[in-house]
Write a protein that holds these residues in place. Structure first.
Motif, mmCIF file in Angstrom:
data_model
loop_
_atom_site.group_PDB
_atom_site.id
_atom_site.type_symbol
_atom_site.label_atom_id
_atom_site.label_comp_id
_atom_site.label_asym_id
_atom_site.label_seq_id
_atom_site.Cartn_x
_atom_site.Cartn_y
_atom_site.Cartn_z
ATOM 1 N N LEU A 250 -13.233 41.382 50.743
ATOM 2 C CA LEU A 250 -12.241 41.890 50.541
ATOM 3 C C LEU A 250 -11.255 41.652 49.163
ATOM 4 C CD1 LEU A 250 -10.984 44.229 52.931
ATOM 5 C CD2 LEU A 250 -10.012 42.608 54.080
ATOM 6 N N ILE A 251 -11.130 42.650 48.525
ATOM 7 C CA ILE A 251 -10.287 42.463 47.518
ATOM 8 C C ILE A 251 -8.942 43.227 46.940
ATOM 9 C CG2 ILE A 251 -10.978 42.477 44.806
ATOM 10 C CD1 ILE A 251 -12.470 41.033 46.294
ATOM 11 N N ASP A 252 -8.375 42.738 47.231
ATOM 12 C CA ASP A 252 -6.557 43.316 46.747
ATOM 13 C C ASP A 252 -6.733 43.504 45.363
ATOM 14 O OD1 ASP A 252 -4.253 43.735 46.266
ATOM 15 O OD2 ASP A 252 -3.052 41.698 46.960
ATOM 16 N N GLY A 253 -6.193 45.425 45.225
ATOM 17 C CA GLY A 253 -6.615 45.718 44.287
ATOM 18 C C GLY A 253 -5.856 46.584 43.638
ATOM 19 N N SER A 254 -4.285 45.808 44.082
ATOM 20 C CA SER A 254 -2.371 46.643 43.809
ATOM 21 C C SER A 254 -2.408 46.062 42.698
ATOM 22 C CB SER A 254 -1.967 45.544 44.731
ATOM 23 O OG SER A 254 -1.915 44.138 44.841
ATOM 24 N N ARG B 237 -27.227 39.829 52.335
ATOM 25 C CA ARG B 237 -26.692 40.844 51.842
ATOM 26 C C ARG B 237 -25.189 41.328 51.815
ATOM 27 N NH1 ARG B 237 -29.084 45.103 56.502
ATOM 28 N NH2 ARG B 237 -31.776 44.681 56.006
ATOM 29 N N VAL B 238 -24.770 41.902 51.096
ATOM 30 C CA VAL B 238 -23.100 41.569 50.596
ATOM 31 C C VAL B 238 -23.086 43.111 50.300
ATOM 32 C CG1 VAL B 238 -21.874 41.081 47.791
ATOM 33 C CG2 VAL B 238 -23.918 40.071 48.503
ATOM 34 N N GLY B 239 -21.437 43.114 50.826
ATOM 35 C CA GLY B 239 -20.851 44.262 50.743
ATOM 36 C C GLY B 239 -19.253 44.490 49.792
ATOM 37 N N LEU B 240 -18.888 45.298 49.909
ATOM 38 C CA LEU B 240 -17.340 45.117 48.684
ATOM 39 C C LEU B 240 -17.289 46.407 49.474
ATOM 40 C CD1 LEU B 240 -15.689 43.879 46.569
ATOM 41 C CD2 LEU B 240 -16.864 45.390 44.798
ATOM 42 N N VAL B 241 -15.765 45.979 49.589
ATOM 43 C CA VAL B 241 -14.155 46.610 49.865
ATOM 44 C C VAL B 241 -13.173 46.411 49.182
ATOM 45 C CG1 VAL B 241 -12.440 47.571 51.635
ATOM 46 C CG2 VAL B 241 -14.952 46.461 52.412
ATOM 47 N N GLN B 242 -12.273 47.281 48.167
ATOM 48 C CA GLN B 242 -11.243 47.080 47.720
ATOM 49 C C GLN B 242 -9.721 47.302 48.425
ATOM 50 O OE1 GLN B 242 -8.864 48.451 43.332
ATOM 51 N NE2 GLN B 242 -11.065 48.828 43.403
ATOM 52 N N TYR B 243 -9.278 47.124 48.264
ATOM 53 C CA TYR B 243 -7.604 48.315 48.917
ATOM 54 C C TYR B 243 -6.184 47.657 48.106
ATOM 55 C CZ TYR B 243 -6.017 42.835 50.328
ATOM 56 O OH TYR B 243 -5.238 41.845 50.373
ATOM 57 N N SER B 244 -5.480 48.359 48.642
ATOM 58 C CA SER B 244 -3.928 49.015 47.613
ATOM 59 C C SER B 244 -3.699 49.569 48.763
ATOM 60 C CB SER B 244 -4.172 49.250 46.372
ATOM 61 O OG SER B 244 -4.596 50.331 46.569
ATOM 62 N N SER B 245 -3.057 50.762 48.838
ATOM 63 C CA SER B 245 -1.800 50.695 49.866
ATOM 64 C C SER B 245 -2.946 52.101 51.013
ATOM 65 C CB SER B 245 -1.317 52.550 49.104
ATOM 66 O OG SER B 245 -0.063 52.105 48.953
ATOM 67 N N GLU C 265 -4.539 49.925 41.811
ATOM 68 C CA GLU C 265 -3.477 49.837 41.308
ATOM 69 C C GLU C 265 -1.856 50.504 42.394
ATOM 70 O OE1 GLU C 265 -1.052 49.611 36.683
ATOM 71 O OE2 GLU C 265 -3.204 50.433 37.405
ATOM 72 N N LYS C 266 -2.479 50.144 43.423
ATOM 73 C CA LYS C 266 -1.405 50.916 44.425
ATOM 74 C C LYS C 266 -0.722 48.777 45.221
ATOM 75 C CE LYS C 266 -2.918 55.909 44.736
ATOM 76 N NZ LYS C 266 -3.208 56.352 45.335
ATOM 77 N N GLY C 267 -0.374 49.388 46.371
ATOM 78 C CA GLY C 267 0.287 48.419 47.216
ATOM 79 C C GLY C 267 -0.515 47.758 47.318
ATOM 80 N N MET D 154 -1.928 46.297 51.364
ATOM 81 C CA MET D 154 -1.973 47.190 52.597
ATOM 82 C C MET D 154 -3.454 45.756 53.438
ATOM 83 S SD MET D 154 0.838 49.346 53.227
ATOM 84 C CE MET D 154 -0.179 49.699 55.002
ATOM 85 N N THR D 155 -2.902 44.239 53.223
ATOM 86 C CA THR D 155 -3.857 43.623 53.677
ATOM 87 C C THR D 155 -4.587 43.730 55.107
ATOM 88 O OG1 THR D 155 -3.085 42.028 52.302
ATOM 89 C CG2 THR D 155 -4.459 41.149 53.603
ATOM 90 N N GLY D 156 -3.073 44.347 55.923
ATOM 91 C CA GLY D 156 -3.657 44.397 57.301
ATOM 92 C C GLY D 156 -4.285 45.722 57.715
ATOM 93 N N LEU D 157 -4.481 46.439 57.260
ATOM 94 C CA LEU D 157 -5.101 47.784 57.170
ATOM 95 C C LEU D 157 -6.721 47.162 56.388
ATOM 96 C CD1 LEU D 157 -5.373 51.046 57.568
ATOM 97 C CD2 LEU D 157 -4.580 50.567 55.162
ATOM 98 N N ALA D 158 -6.741 46.160 55.552
ATOM 99 C CA ALA D 158 -7.922 46.275 55.219
ATOM 100 C C ALA D 158 -8.754 45.457 55.615
ATOM 101 C CB ALA D 158 -7.896 45.125 54.098
ATOM 102 N N LEU D 159 -8.138 44.642 56.541
ATOM 103 C CA LEU D 159 -8.583 43.691 57.543
ATOM 104 C C LEU D 159 -9.178 44.772 58.574
ATOM 105 C CD1 LEU D 159 -6.322 40.888 57.359
ATOM 106 C CD2 LEU D 159 -8.756 40.383 57.363
ATOM 107 N N ARG D 160 -8.570 45.685 59.182
ATOM 108 C CA ARG D 160 -8.900 46.107 60.780
ATOM 109 C C ARG D 160 -9.998 46.912 60.198
ATOM 110 N NH1 ARG D 160 -3.861 46.959 60.780
ATOM 111 N NH2 ARG D 160 -2.952 48.898 60.241
ATOM 112 N N HIS D 161 -10.707 46.797 58.799
ATOM 113 C CA HIS D 161 -11.343 47.988 58.100
ATOM 114 C C HIS D 161 -12.814 46.831 58.262
ATOM 115 C CE1 HIS D 161 -14.553 49.436 55.176
ATOM 116 N NE2 HIS D 161 -13.720 50.953 55.320
ATOM 117 N N LEU D 162 -12.493 46.027 58.010
ATOM 118 C CA LEU D 162 -13.195 44.755 58.011
ATOM 119 C C LEU D 162 -13.578 44.924 58.680
ATOM 120 C CD1 LEU D 162 -14.786 42.550 55.737
ATOM 121 C CD2 LEU D 162 -13.323 41.014 57.065
ATOM 122 N N THR D 163 -13.173 44.580 59.798
ATOM 123 C CA THR D 163 -13.918 44.361 61.449
ATOM 124 C C THR D 163 -14.196 45.150 62.076
ATOM 125 O OG1 THR D 163 -11.736 43.165 61.590
ATOM 126 C CG2 THR D 163 -13.154 43.358 64.108
#
Length: 479
Positions: free
Chosen positions: A275-279, A309-317, A345-347, A349-358
């Motif tokens: 779960l990678i921060d792309g802010s 197995r590997v998955g990748l999620v990027q998050y910002s806003s 390259e935006k905001g 939103m770590t909480g939003l990203a964690l919900r997506h992960l779950t």
């Protein structure tokens, strides 16, 4: 009885260890390293953007590099150029012949606190600092000529042409950028290969960490190449006769690259999602380092449909799934997909990203497997702009093993809230993006299943390995 026997074997093993491989004291090992004869000139930016306490950090960095050198008229000679709108020759290559006098002279340097004429400073180095009259020696294969440039801003003059002239004269240029420095300027100045001659740190508070790199760069080892660094060995560097090899800890396997170790081997299955921060605060050049961080961890896994197995999620806003679990079944395809990932390259939103992960990343529809350990690695460089507590708790309550990796301005309390207990082994932080590769070396050792050392089979295997090593070492020392 078995545990007592194992303890005896360990004691015997320590007794027979070869000190040349396993470790003389740092003082003794350091004696095996000498520095090549070098004419070394530091070119340091003291423009008004460099605050007084930050300039002190630069002086500490200089001192640490000098401490590692063999200083003398027939060894390494050191000069320092201080620049802002003008250039000041603090001391030349012929001024100080001892380490003590050099260190004392560095302590006396004061910032100039005006503009940033980097090109002018490099031209000064060509015309004067590296001249015969200032103590520079005649160019020869046995004498290196090196300049280390430290700057934190965009120069007010050109650097491309003058840097090319310096390199053409045989001067090896290292460029260190700090904070809001212009990365293109660093690349225009530095010698090739650029990845060895360009360095970047987030702030002056961590510039001292680069001292080790230059200690290694100037080191000409007599017998122990592991003295100067780990040479990108993921776990253990072992010196051999004027060379080195990489090795792995017990329970790990050396990969085909000869440097990394597979922690999840022997059929261990794991579902791992990054779960990678792309802010915006990450910045493009650091985002490239984050991609290398991901691929370094991927290299340590036994990737296949049945195992890792590997998955990748990027998050910002917002949140963007780069690829789900199981889409790629080999390291090559995963690493290629990571390299293709574009920067949001935006905001933040770590909480939003964690919900997506779950709710989505570890769902069967995304390739997650029932009964297989689930691991999430959250990477962030700043404070979340939304609430994370509920989402972080839900991830851990769902049985996911959560690791939190923070860099730069990441908030420690948030990282600890994300991390699984015990937090000390699931939480990592560094101030400098250039240091995240160290975390990537350690992190895989934390989440792969380990054999129970108390099981009878494990004890027997352990005893057999130790007995074989003792017999080998005994023959070496007695015969």
């Amino acid at each position: 009885m078995d545990r007592i026997f194992s303890g005896f074997l360990l004691s015997a093993l320590l007794l027979f260890q070869d000190p040349g491989v396993y470790g003389a004291s740092p003082q003794l090992r350091g004696a095996l390293c000498r520095t090549r004869p070098t004419d070394l000139v530091f070119i340091i930016d003291s423009s008004r953007s460099v605050r007084p306490h930050e300039f002190e950090k630069v002086k500490v960095f200089l001192s640490q590099v000098i401490e590692s050198l063999d200083v003398g008229p027939n060894a390494t000679r050191v000069g320092v150029i201080n620049y802002a709108s003008t250039v000041k020759n603090e001391f030349s290559l012929k001024t100080h012949w001892t380490k003590a006098s050099l260190l004392q002279a560095v302590r006396k340097i004061k910032p100039l606190s005006t503009g940033t004429m980097t090109g002018l400073a490099i031209q000064f180095a060509i015309n004067r600092a590296f001249s015969d009259s200032e103590g520079a020696r005649v160019r020869s294969p046995g004498i290196n000529k090196t300049a280390i440039i430290v700057t934190d801003g965009r120069p007010q003059d050109g650097v491309k042409d003058v840097s090319a002239r310096a390199r053409a004269l045989g001067i090896e240029l290292f460029a260190i950028g700090v904070g809001r420095v212009d990365m293109n300027t660093l690349r225009q100045m530095a010698s090739k290969p650029l990845d060895e001659h360009v360095d970047y740190v987030e702030s002056y508070s961590v510039i001292e960490k680069l001292a080790k790199k230059f200690q290694e760069a100037f080191c000409e080892n007599v017998s122990d190449l592991c003295v100067s660094g780990d040479h990108d060995c993921q776990q253990i560097c072992v010196s051999t006769d004027r060379s080195y090899t990489c090795a792995c800890k017990e329970g790990f396997t050396l990969n085909n690259d000869g440097k990394t170790c597979s922690a999840c081997s022997g059929g261990s299955a794991i579902d791992l999602v990054f779960l990678i921060d792309g802010s915006k605060s990450v910045r493009p050049e650091n985002f490239e380092l984050v991609k290398k961080f991901i691929n370094q961890i991927v290299d340590s896994l036994d990737v296949s449909d049945k195992n890792a197995r590997v998955g990748l999620v990027q998050y910002s806003s917002s949140v963007r799934q780069e690829f789900p679990l199981g889409q790629y079944s080999n390291k090559k395809d995963i690493k290629a997909a990571v390299k293709r990932m574009s920067y949001m390259e935006k905001g933040t939103m770590t909480g939003l990203a964690l919900r997506h992960l779950t709710e989505k990343s570890f769902a069967p529809s995304s390739g997650a497997r029932p009964g297989i350990p689930k691991v999430g690695i959250v990477f962030t460089d700043g404070r979340s702009q939304d609430y994370i507590s509920d989402a972080a708790k839900k991830a851990k309550d769902s049985g996911f093993e959560m690791f939190a990796v923070g860099v730069g301005n990441a908030v420690e309390d948030e990282l600890r809230e994300i991390a699984t207990e015990p937090v000390s082994s699931h939480y990592f932080y560094t101030a400098d993006f250039r240091a995240i590769n160290k975390i990537a070396k350690e992190l895989p050792t934390k989440f792969c299943p380990e054999e129970d050392p108390c099981e009878c089979k494990a004890i027997v295997n352990f005893q057999t390995k130790v007995e074989d090593l003792i017999n080998s070492l005994t023959r070496k020392h007695i015969l």
